[in-house]
Write a protein that holds these residues in place. Sequence first.
Motif, mmCIF file in Angstrom:
data_model
loop_
_atom_site.group_PDB
_atom_site.id
_atom_site.type_symbol
_atom_site.label_atom_id
_atom_site.label_comp_id
_atom_site.label_asym_id
_atom_site.label_seq_id
_atom_site.Cartn_x
_atom_site.Cartn_y
_atom_site.Cartn_z
ATOM 1 N N TYR A 2 7.199 12.600 16.566
ATOM 2 C CA TYR A 2 7.374 13.322 15.312
ATOM 3 C C TYR A 2 8.768 13.919 15.234
ATOM 4 O O TYR A 2 9.408 13.909 14.197
ATOM 5 C CB TYR A 2 6.321 14.433 15.186
ATOM 6 C CG TYR A 2 4.936 13.896 14.934
ATOM 7 C CD1 TYR A 2 4.653 13.203 13.757
ATOM 8 C CD2 TYR A 2 3.914 14.055 15.866
ATOM 9 C CE1 TYR A 2 3.389 12.685 13.526
ATOM 10 C CE2 TYR A 2 2.658 13.545 15.639
ATOM 11 C CZ TYR A 2 2.393 12.862 14.473
ATOM 12 O OH TYR A 2 1.161 12.352 14.242
ATOM 13 N N PHE A 9 7.594 9.372 5.287
ATOM 14 C CA PHE A 9 7.456 9.806 6.682
ATOM 15 C C PHE A 9 6.641 8.790 7.487
ATOM 16 O O PHE A 9 6.981 8.482 8.635
ATOM 17 C CB PHE A 9 6.807 11.195 6.749
ATOM 18 C CG PHE A 9 6.830 11.777 8.140
ATOM 19 C CD1 PHE A 9 7.997 12.273 8.683
ATOM 20 C CD2 PHE A 9 5.677 11.810 8.909
ATOM 21 C CE1 PHE A 9 8.028 12.790 9.965
ATOM 22 C CE2 PHE A 9 5.697 12.330 10.202
ATOM 23 C CZ PHE A 9 6.887 12.817 10.730
ATOM 24 N N ASP A 10 5.568 8.261 6.882
ATOM 25 C CA ASP A 10 4.769 7.219 7.558
ATOM 26 C C ASP A 10 5.675 6.076 8.009
ATOM 27 O O ASP A 10 5.583 5.595 9.135
ATOM 28 C CB ASP A 10 3.722 6.615 6.598
ATOM 29 C CG ASP A 10 2.569 7.573 6.324
ATOM 30 O OD1 ASP A 10 2.319 8.435 7.180
ATOM 31 O OD2 ASP A 10 1.947 7.444 5.253
ATOM 32 N N VAL A 11 6.557 5.653 7.079
ATOM 33 C CA VAL A 11 7.422 4.509 7.367
ATOM 34 C C VAL A 11 8.409 4.846 8.480
ATOM 35 O O VAL A 11 8.619 4.052 9.404
ATOM 36 C CB VAL A 11 8.155 4.045 6.088
ATOM 37 C CG1 VAL A 11 9.206 3.009 6.418
ATOM 38 C CG2 VAL A 11 7.150 3.487 5.090
ATOM 39 N N LYS A 37 14.198 5.081 9.383
ATOM 40 C CA LYS A 37 13.208 4.363 10.193
ATOM 41 C C LYS A 37 13.883 3.656 11.357
ATOM 42 O O LYS A 37 13.420 3.712 12.499
ATOM 43 C CB LYS A 37 12.459 3.347 9.314
ATOM 44 C CG LYS A 37 11.381 2.558 9.988
ATOM 45 C CD LYS A 37 11.590 1.050 9.840
ATOM 46 C CE LYS A 37 12.760 0.583 10.640
ATOM 47 N NZ LYS A 37 13.061 -0.811 10.583
ATOM 48 N N PHE A 76 0.824 -1.201 0.000
ATOM 49 C CA PHE A 76 0.000 0.000 0.000
ATOM 50 C C PHE A 76 0.866 1.261 0.000
ATOM 51 O O PHE A 76 2.087 1.199 0.082
ATOM 52 C CB PHE A 76 -1.008 -0.003 1.150
ATOM 53 C CG PHE A 76 -1.852 -1.260 1.157
ATOM 54 C CD1 PHE A 76 -2.660 -1.552 0.073
ATOM 55 C CD2 PHE A 76 -1.803 -2.154 2.201
ATOM 56 C CE1 PHE A 76 -3.418 -2.713 0.054
ATOM 57 C CE2 PHE A 76 -2.554 -3.311 2.191
ATOM 58 C CZ PHE A 76 -3.360 -3.593 1.119
ATOM 59 N N ASN A 77 0.180 2.390 -0.072
ATOM 60 C CA ASN A 77 0.845 3.617 -0.485
ATOM 61 C C ASN A 77 1.323 4.489 0.672
ATOM 62 O O ASN A 77 0.960 5.639 0.760
ATOM 63 C CB ASN A 77 -0.158 4.386 -1.345
ATOM 64 C CG ASN A 77 0.493 5.046 -2.508
ATOM 65 O OD1 ASN A 77 1.637 4.714 -2.826
ATOM 66 N ND2 ASN A 77 -0.177 5.978 -3.104
ATOM 67 N N PHE A 78 2.148 3.941 1.554
ATOM 68 C CA PHE A 78 2.628 4.737 2.680
ATOM 69 C C PHE A 78 3.702 5.725 2.205
ATOM 70 O O PHE A 78 4.490 5.408 1.314
ATOM 71 C CB PHE A 78 3.220 3.830 3.753
ATOM 72 C CG PHE A 78 2.186 3.095 4.554
ATOM 73 C CD1 PHE A 78 1.566 3.711 5.623
ATOM 74 C CD2 PHE A 78 1.825 1.794 4.228
ATOM 75 C CE1 PHE A 78 0.602 3.039 6.364
ATOM 76 C CE2 PHE A 78 0.869 1.122 4.959
ATOM 77 C CZ PHE A 78 0.252 1.742 6.040
ATOM 78 N N LEU A 85 8.045 7.008 10.784
ATOM 79 C CA LEU A 85 7.280 7.122 12.027
ATOM 80 C C LEU A 85 6.972 5.741 12.625
ATOM 81 O O LEU A 85 6.820 5.595 13.833
ATOM 82 C CB LEU A 85 5.992 7.895 11.746
ATOM 83 C CG LEU A 85 5.329 8.623 12.921
ATOM 84 C CD1 LEU A 85 6.302 9.540 13.629
ATOM 85 C CD2 LEU A 85 4.118 9.396 12.438
ATOM 86 N N MET A 86 6.890 4.730 11.753
ATOM 87 C CA MET A 86 6.669 3.376 12.269
ATOM 88 C C MET A 86 7.833 2.921 13.150
ATOM 89 O O MET A 86 7.686 2.034 13.973
ATOM 90 C CB MET A 86 6.475 2.391 11.117
ATOM 91 C CG MET A 86 5.122 2.519 10.441
ATOM 92 S SD MET A 86 4.948 1.267 9.179
ATOM 93 C CE MET A 86 3.641 1.989 8.177
ATOM 94 N N ARG A 88 11.565 13.150 12.504
ATOM 95 C CA ARG A 88 12.096 14.260 11.700
ATOM 96 C C ARG A 88 13.627 14.298 11.791
ATOM 97 O O ARG A 88 14.327 14.443 10.798
ATOM 98 C CB ARG A 88 11.511 15.573 12.194
ATOM 99 C CG ARG A 88 11.715 16.762 11.233
ATOM 100 C CD ARG A 88 11.404 18.072 11.930
ATOM 101 N NE ARG A 88 12.232 18.257 13.117
ATOM 102 C CZ ARG A 88 13.514 18.614 13.095
ATOM 103 N NH1 ARG A 88 14.115 18.819 11.939
ATOM 104 N NH2 ARG A 88 14.199 18.744 14.214
ATOM 105 N N ALA A 108 10.045 13.243 2.565
ATOM 106 C CA ALA A 108 9.067 12.848 3.578
ATOM 107 C C ALA A 108 7.673 12.546 3.029
ATOM 108 O O ALA A 108 7.047 11.560 3.426
ATOM 109 C CB ALA A 108 8.983 13.925 4.652
ATOM 110 N N ASN A 109 7.205 13.364 2.121
ATOM 111 C CA ASN A 109 5.820 13.166 1.662
ATOM 112 C C ASN A 109 5.708 12.337 0.393
ATOM 113 O O ASN A 109 4.612 12.183 -0.158
ATOM 114 C CB ASN A 109 5.133 14.517 1.464
ATOM 115 C CG ASN A 109 4.870 15.185 2.799
ATOM 116 O OD1 ASN A 109 4.472 14.514 3.753
ATOM 117 N ND2 ASN A 109 5.126 16.474 2.887
ATOM 118 N N GLN A 112 7.857 4.761 -4.537
ATOM 119 C CA GLN A 112 8.264 5.465 -5.749
ATOM 120 C C GLN A 112 9.688 6.007 -5.647
ATOM 121 O O GLN A 112 10.165 6.676 -6.555
ATOM 122 C CB GLN A 112 7.285 6.612 -6.027
ATOM 123 C CG GLN A 112 5.958 6.110 -6.576
ATOM 124 C CD GLN A 112 4.934 7.223 -6.695
ATOM 125 O OE1 GLN A 112 5.271 8.396 -6.698
ATOM 126 N NE2 GLN A 112 3.675 6.838 -6.772
#
Lengths: 356, 425
Positions: free
Chosen positions: B123, B101-103, B158, B96-98, B105-106, B127, B139-140, B145
């Motif tokens: 956060y 930054f999502d990753v 991460k 899926f399309n994380f 943050l995991m 960062r 990040a975004n 990709q």
Amino acid sequence: MSSEALFRRKRWKSIVFALLLILIASIVVSLNLGFAQLPFTTVVKALAKKLPFLGGWLSVPGVEETIITEIRLPRVLAGVVVGMALSLAGSIFQGIFRNPMADPYVIGTSAGAAFGASLAIVLGLGAGLLGVASISLMAFLGATLTVSLVYSISRVGARTPVTMLLLSGIAVSTFLSALVMVLGVLAGEKLHALYFWLLGGFSYVEWVDVLVAAPLILAASIVSYFYSRDLNVMQLGEEQALQLGVEVERSKLVLTALGSLATSAAVAISGLIGFVGLIIPHLVRLLVGPDHRVLIPASMLTGGSLLALCDGLARTIGRITFLGAPTELPVGVVTAIMGAPFFLYLLRRRRGEYGL
Amino acid sequence: MINGEGRVTVRVLGVECSYGSTKVLDGVTLSVNEGEVLGILGPNGAGKTTLLRCISGVLKPRVGSILVEGLEVGSVKPKLLAKTLAVVPQEFEVSFNFTAFDVVLMGRNPHLSRLQSEGAKDYEAARKAMELTGTLHLANRPINQLSGGEKRKVVIAKALAQEPKVLLLDEPTSHLDVSAQLEVMDLIKSLCRKGLTVIATFHDMNLAARYCNVLALMHHKKIVAAGRPEEVLTAENVKEVFGVEALVKKHPATGCLYVVPISTVKEVARLNRSVHLICGGGSGARMMRMLLEAGFNVRAGVLNVLDEDYEVAQALGVRVVSEAPFSPITDSSYEECLKLVKSSSAVVVTCFPVGSGNLKNLEVALEALRSGVPTVLIEPLKPEARDFTGGRAAEILKELKALKALSASNEEEALNLLNSILKPA
């Protein structure tokens, strides 16, 4: 960055709130659809009458009130509850299997429920328990037992690899589907009832069904919310998830149990309704992103709205097509006929997001 | 590991591990000190990745124990271990399309309880990790990709968001281009200076030698050598473990050890046709390899120790008549070489520069030809061009020609000539 992330959180909240409003609107609209044509104001008044304080001030003709609160409302709410349950389960199973093709039925709930229900129909089991029909009880039992069986077959040592789960699910489903066909052959004049159950729908729903299933589904959704961060981390693969502190096997077991519980409860009310659990998580993922903490509630609200509206549409189409005869299209047919082309459209438009 | 005085952070004691009935680790023991980079080298299937999986708690050893910062891996809760130890796997696929930054943050997952969601502190940690790895601008972007190098750095971010004391990396440089490889390794090195302990597997011996303080060489599910790079990366060890002949030297520019694999060690059935190579200054290396590959019995000389051709001959196991470094050829070496040449089936004279010190090599060739040993001259240049003896060398070369020495303009031609005059009996 942190402010941006917090902004995203705020966006989640407003999306969920908007979807909640849409759900309420869908319920009202759906109540307005059906065989007897009632003015919109009557629907709103009948609903408002149920509210405390306000009720005494309103007056609605008795027959119309009965149609709305005793016939339509349980049915519409059943649609909402089933739509929510299937979307919840779809989100969970797509997450566990890391596969956008997984649906609530993938590890045998549908075949198990169908077998249980067919058995009840063919054996002509009478009254159920606590006012719930024996067909529903048997469907629920069939679904939960089948998933437990599939899960225990798939165990390899201390682990339950998802590939094993998927393949055992397919094998057990195929086996049970064959048994359902055998029962169909033996059913005789009860074949019609069996066939109708398999098509899925809300024609025979009563208040008690909703009242028993809703708490189950609500509980499943609350617990799964607490496991949704685990589900996120599991998208990095089970090994990475473990290395990030997720007790993968336990989370997988809990989440599978929750998804199966929700699906079983849904199937017990409505029979097999396809496509909702597959397509809703996809659709909502495009809207809110893949984070399960927002995906799950947003999918549930969307699924509830969609199934309530589809059921309303099923009732309306039936009325138009058969000119007065109280026949209607099974709601599963409506979801599939509308959902499949829409799904294909999404797939072509946004295939980049599926890595295609 | 052995020589450092730092505190031990990771200790692996007699670990044995199996997949089903196949043993994949057989009694592995090692320890790593705080702030060290341990590089694990070894051929495919030696057990490098398996060892990392054991240390990270994914695989349970059948025998032995693993301690990470005093935590017993396997009995401690995954969450507790994940606060101390982070892993960067070789393959990293996100469903899926994380976003990146999502990753990252995991990575905070081990620090959060079930009912908690990320706060300002998390956060900030995410960062900072992205800043440190130079990935903040990504990040975004959806993680799937990103390019291989960007993705690897995000995964390292991460791992850093976990705020670990020990970092495991499986092939951190695989599938990366050269600049990305160096970026990743420089990053790892800088993290170690801040006290992070790193264990990483490598295929690239040179990169490992350059960036690791300690190396462990794995072979057949065991550690066969461990210690400082110069102790571990010897020509003998490389030959034993990887089955290749290699030159091991210190690079003058980086000051690090570097390894150049030369050829795989395979026992070619040697023909009983021997060729003596008269060369020097690197002019004979290529011919030497080609002759060996063609199955000839090769000798060389006279060569000065430290001469490039001498090193190659040593590495390839070629018999050499040698002379002390930078010294003119003595009479005794001359006699020894002449004896060897006369027993050869043919002589090849490469295009080496001739000075007074090695003029005797041409005299060896002349003697040999006079006594009837067929001689091939490789001469892409005019004789005068490589004559630094004031004409004496050019004279001998002309004499060789007059005595019907064969002439080739390159190594391929020379090999063809040898094959035609030395037809197997």
